[in-house]
Design an enzyme around this catalytic site. Structure first.
Site, PDB file in Angstrom:
ATOM      1  N   HIS A 105      -7.292  -5.353   2.057  1.00 17.71           N
ATOM      2  CA  HIS A 105      -6.171  -4.832   2.850  1.00 17.71           C
ATOM      3  C   HIS A 105      -5.579  -5.955   3.709  1.00 17.71           C
ATOM      4  O   HIS A 105      -6.334  -6.697   4.363  1.00 17.71           O
ATOM      5  CB  HIS A 105      -6.643  -3.722   3.796  1.00 17.71           C
ATOM      6  CG  HIS A 105      -7.306  -2.566   3.088  1.00 17.71           C
ATOM      7  ND1 HIS A 105      -6.739  -1.319   3.006  1.00 17.71           N
ATOM      8  CD2 HIS A 105      -8.491  -2.461   2.433  1.00 17.71           C
ATOM      9  CE1 HIS A 105      -7.528  -0.498   2.346  1.00 17.71           C
ATOM     10  NE2 HIS A 105      -8.613  -1.171   1.987  1.00 17.71           N
ATOM     11  N   HIS A 110     -12.767  -2.358   2.982  1.00 10.04           N
ATOM     12  CA  HIS A 110     -13.421  -1.128   3.453  1.00 10.04           C
ATOM     13  C   HIS A 110     -14.800  -0.958   2.823  1.00 10.04           C
ATOM     14  O   HIS A 110     -14.982  -1.215   1.638  1.00 10.04           O
ATOM     15  CB  HIS A 110     -12.599   0.108   3.044  1.00 10.04           C
ATOM     16  CG  HIS A 110     -11.489   0.421   3.986  1.00 10.04           C
ATOM     17  ND1 HIS A 110     -10.407   1.191   3.620  1.00 10.04           N
ATOM     18  CD2 HIS A 110     -11.287   0.081   5.284  1.00 10.04           C
ATOM     19  CE1 HIS A 110      -9.599   1.310   4.651  1.00 10.04           C
ATOM     20  NE2 HIS A 110     -10.095   0.642   5.671  1.00 10.04           N
ATOM     21  N   LEU A 132     -12.718  -3.552  -6.336  1.00  6.53           N
ATOM     22  CA  LEU A 132     -12.475  -4.320  -5.109  1.00  6.53           C
ATOM     23  C   LEU A 132     -10.987  -4.555  -4.822  1.00  6.53           C
ATOM     24  O   LEU A 132     -10.235  -5.000  -5.697  1.00  6.53           O
ATOM     25  CB  LEU A 132     -13.186  -5.679  -5.171  1.00  6.53           C
ATOM     26  CG  LEU A 132     -13.152  -6.415  -3.810  1.00  6.53           C
ATOM     27  CD1 LEU A 132     -14.118  -5.793  -2.813  1.00  6.53           C
ATOM     28  CD2 LEU A 132     -13.427  -7.896  -3.970  1.00  6.53           C
ATOM     29  N   HIS A 133     -10.593  -4.238  -3.602  1.00  9.98           N
ATOM     30  CA  HIS A 133      -9.228  -4.494  -3.139  1.00  9.98           C
ATOM     31  C   HIS A 133      -9.304  -4.889  -1.670  1.00  9.98           C
ATOM     32  O   HIS A 133     -10.219  -4.471  -0.950  1.00  9.98           O
ATOM     33  CB  HIS A 133      -8.336  -3.268  -3.348  1.00  9.98           C
ATOM     34  CG  HIS A 133      -8.948  -2.002  -2.850  1.00  9.98           C
ATOM     35  ND1 HIS A 133      -9.857  -1.268  -3.596  1.00  9.98           N
ATOM     36  CD2 HIS A 133      -8.841  -1.362  -1.660  1.00  9.98           C
ATOM     37  CE1 HIS A 133     -10.237  -0.220  -2.900  1.00  9.98           C
ATOM     38  NE2 HIS A 133      -9.656  -0.257  -1.706  1.00  9.98           N
ATOM     39  N   ASP A 191       0.862  -1.177   0.000  1.00 12.12           N
ATOM     40  CA  ASP A 191       0.000   0.000   0.000  1.00 12.12           C
ATOM     41  C   ASP A 191       0.903   1.233   0.000  1.00 12.12           C
ATOM     42  O   ASP A 191       2.021   1.203   0.521  1.00 12.12           O
ATOM     43  CB  ASP A 191      -0.885  -0.001   1.257  1.00 12.12           C
ATOM     44  CG  ASP A 191      -1.941   1.076   1.206  1.00 12.12           C
ATOM     45  OD1 ASP A 191      -3.087   0.755   0.864  1.00 12.12           O
ATOM     46  OD2 ASP A 191      -1.620   2.249   1.522  1.00 12.12           O
ATOM     47  N   PRO A 239     -15.434   2.183   0.345  1.00 13.24           N
ATOM     48  CA  PRO A 239     -14.024   2.334  -0.004  1.00 13.24           C
ATOM     49  C   PRO A 239     -13.762   3.724  -0.579  1.00 13.24           C
ATOM     50  O   PRO A 239     -14.706   4.463  -0.855  1.00 13.24           O
ATOM     51  CB  PRO A 239     -13.854   1.276  -1.103  1.00 13.24           C
ATOM     52  CG  PRO A 239     -15.187   1.214  -1.763  1.00 13.24           C
ATOM     53  CD  PRO A 239     -16.218   1.508  -0.692  1.00 13.24           C
ATOM     54  N   SER A 240     -12.505   4.058  -0.784  1.00 11.58           N
ATOM     55  CA  SER A 240     -12.200   5.324  -1.475  1.00 11.58           C
ATOM     56  C   SER A 240     -12.199   5.102  -2.977  1.00 11.58           C
ATOM     57  O   SER A 240     -12.403   6.037  -3.737  1.00 11.58           O
ATOM     58  CB  SER A 240     -10.820   5.848  -1.092  1.00 11.58           C
ATOM     59  OG  SER A 240     -10.588   5.708   0.266  1.00 11.58           O
TER      60      SER A 240
HETATM   61  O1  G7M Z   1     -10.309   2.980   1.439  1.00  9.47           O
HETATM   62  P1  G7M Z   1      -9.920   2.017   0.382  1.00  9.47           P
HETATM   63  O2  G7M Z   1     -10.285   0.622   0.753  1.00  9.47           O
HETATM   64  O3  G7M Z   1     -10.442   2.390  -0.996  1.00  9.47           O
HETATM   65  O4  G7M Z   1      -8.323   2.066   0.347  1.00  9.47           O
HETATM   66  C1  G7M Z   1      -7.553   2.345  -0.782  1.00  9.47           C
HETATM   67  C2  G7M Z   1      -6.097   2.066  -0.450  1.00  9.47           C
HETATM   68  O5  G7M Z   1      -5.324   2.228  -1.643  1.00  9.47           O
HETATM   69  C3  G7M Z   1      -5.513   3.023   0.587  1.00  9.47           C
HETATM   70  O6  G7M Z   1      -4.991   2.281   1.675  1.00  9.47           O
HETATM   71  C4  G7M Z   1      -4.432   3.796  -0.193  1.00  9.47           C
HETATM   72  O7  G7M Z   1      -3.300   4.101   0.588  1.00  9.47           O
HETATM   73  C5  G7M Z   1      -4.103   2.847  -1.320  1.00  9.47           C
HETATM   74  N1  G7M Z   1      -3.642   3.522  -2.540  1.00  9.47           N
HETATM   75  C6  G7M Z   1      -4.225   4.595  -3.112  1.00  9.47           C
HETATM   76  N2  G7M Z   1      -3.544   4.901  -4.236  1.00  9.47           N
HETATM   77  C7  G7M Z   1      -3.893   6.006  -5.121  1.00  9.47           C
HETATM   78  C8  G7M Z   1      -2.508   4.027  -4.369  1.00  9.47           C
HETATM   79  C9  G7M Z   1      -1.469   3.884  -5.356  1.00  9.47           C
HETATM   80  O8  G7M Z   1      -1.350   4.615  -6.328  1.00  9.47           O
HETATM   81  N3  G7M Z   1      -0.612   2.845  -5.134  1.00  9.47           N
HETATM   82  C10 G7M Z   1      -0.713   1.994  -4.043  1.00  9.47           C
HETATM   83  N4  G7M Z   1       0.182   1.023  -3.916  1.00  9.47           N
HETATM   84  N5  G7M Z   1      -1.694   2.126  -3.125  1.00  9.47           N
HETATM   85  C11 G7M Z   1      -2.578   3.141  -3.285  1.00  9.47           C
END
Ligand code: G7M
Length: 307
Positions: free
Chosen positions: A236, A225, A233-234, A162, A228-229
């Site tokens: 953590h 999350h 889907l991702h 991340d 999510p932002s």
């Molecule tokens: O809140 P949500 O589940 O959407 O979390 C998105 C995660 O993606 C956060 O923990 C961010 O730090 C991570 N993240 C966001 N961006 C734009 C990037 C990126 O460009 N590269 C990586 N490796 N992680 C990112």
């Protein structure tokens, strides 16, 4: 923005503090770089003290007695042992600024109807930028950071650190598994059909983490999350002892519970009322507020009237 040397930061002029946390030892500043018209955000975070750093600190620091106490010392150490991670966002949009700005929060009870009629139209109308995800998939970005890739289009994923993790110590280990299917926006889209995908991510990532970082599955917090932002889907993966941001109730859903819920009820996440915590200036919150869907305390005289 990529800095050529540390001196580039000296010229940053701070406009205001967007947020800070003594617990996480972070501060987030809004400001400007010289000769640039657009705002920038700088996020500073003190790094955790790893076992190796602690040893070095004991062996390489100057101690001075302080606080009029026999037991407390002020410790001056080599700069290299005093790491601070700095992340920058430039140019920073109003969306970025709102994301980092501390603001009052609210909790929303999102029924399946509210998801279909309020949340879904909002997230489909807003262009949440997923370019960074597709760049990673196409190996145009962060290629050297990829820890593992499973190319299966249905059950595959990419595992990488991340953005928040500097990969220097496992004390704040933070990896992200981004799934290959592009049509799963969030938890709300998951059905029993996705169980093989979720199991594949869990089993392969935990094996990779064990062999690369020496941590067992029982030492990991694995979660999704909601909201999510980014609506792709991702999952953590963080070290259990690390109080990563966003691990609180109202945001994080443990992957093991998600799998169990889907095994019990195939369309659990289409039916369930999901609670989420949201900032007051978030566009989605404003949609709920405009439609009178935010729970408010009824004024005293109205309670009296009703009796
Ligand atoms: O809140 P949500 O589940 O959407 O979390 C998105 C995660 O993606 C956060 O923990 C961010 O730090 C991570 N993240 C966001 N961006 C734009 C990037 C990126 O460009 N590269 C990586 N490796 N992680 C990112």
């Amino acid at each position: 923005m990529v800095f050529n040397s540390a001196t580039d930061l000296f010229d940053f002029s701070t406009k205001r503090v967007l947020c800070s946390s003594n617990k996480r030892k972070t501060v987030c500043l809004e400001g400007r770089f010289p000769n640039s018209g657009e705002p920038a955000i700088i996020f500073l975070e003190k790094l955790p003290i790893s076992y190796k750093t602690a040893q070095n600190l004991c062996n390489n620091s100057i101690l001075e007695k302080s606080y009029n106490s026999v037991h407390n010392y002020e410790c001056t150490s080599k700069l290299s042992l005093n790491g601070i991670k700095i992340s920058t966002i430039y140019p920073a949009t109003q969306k970025h600024i709102k994301k980092y700005e501390s603001q009052p929060m609210h909790i929303i009870d999102e029924t399946s109807n509210l998801y279909i009629n309020v949340t879904l139209p909002y997230i489909t109308s807003e262009s949440f930028n997923l370019k960074w995800v597709y760049n990673i998939f196409e190996h145009k970005a962060e290629e050297e950071s990829i820890v593992y890739e499973d190319t299966n289009t249905e059950t595959g994923f990419i595992l990488l650190p991340d953005l928040k993790w500097n990969q220097k110590q496992i004390e704040n280990l933070y990896l992200l598994a981004i799934v290959k299917p592009r049509n799963i926006k969030s938890l709300r889209d998951l059905t029993d059909k996705h169980i093989p995908l979720l199991l594949n991510v869990r089993d392969k990532v935990t094996k990779v983490i064990k062999s690369k970082y020496g941590l067992d599955e029982s030492q990991l917090r694995i979660y999704i999350h909601y909201q999510p932002s980014y609506y792709h889907l991702h999952i953590h993966f963080t070290y259990l002892q690390y109080q990563a941001p966003g691990i609180f109730i109202g945001r994080a859903h443990l992957l093991s519970s998600v799998i169990k819920n889907l095994e019990l009820i195939p369309d659990y996440y289409q039916k369930k009322t999901l609670q989420f915590i949201i900032k007051e200036t978030d566009g989605l919150f404003l949609q709920y507020k405009e439609k009178g869907l935010v729970k408010e305390v009824v004024k005293e005289e109205e309670v009296v009237k009703e009796k």
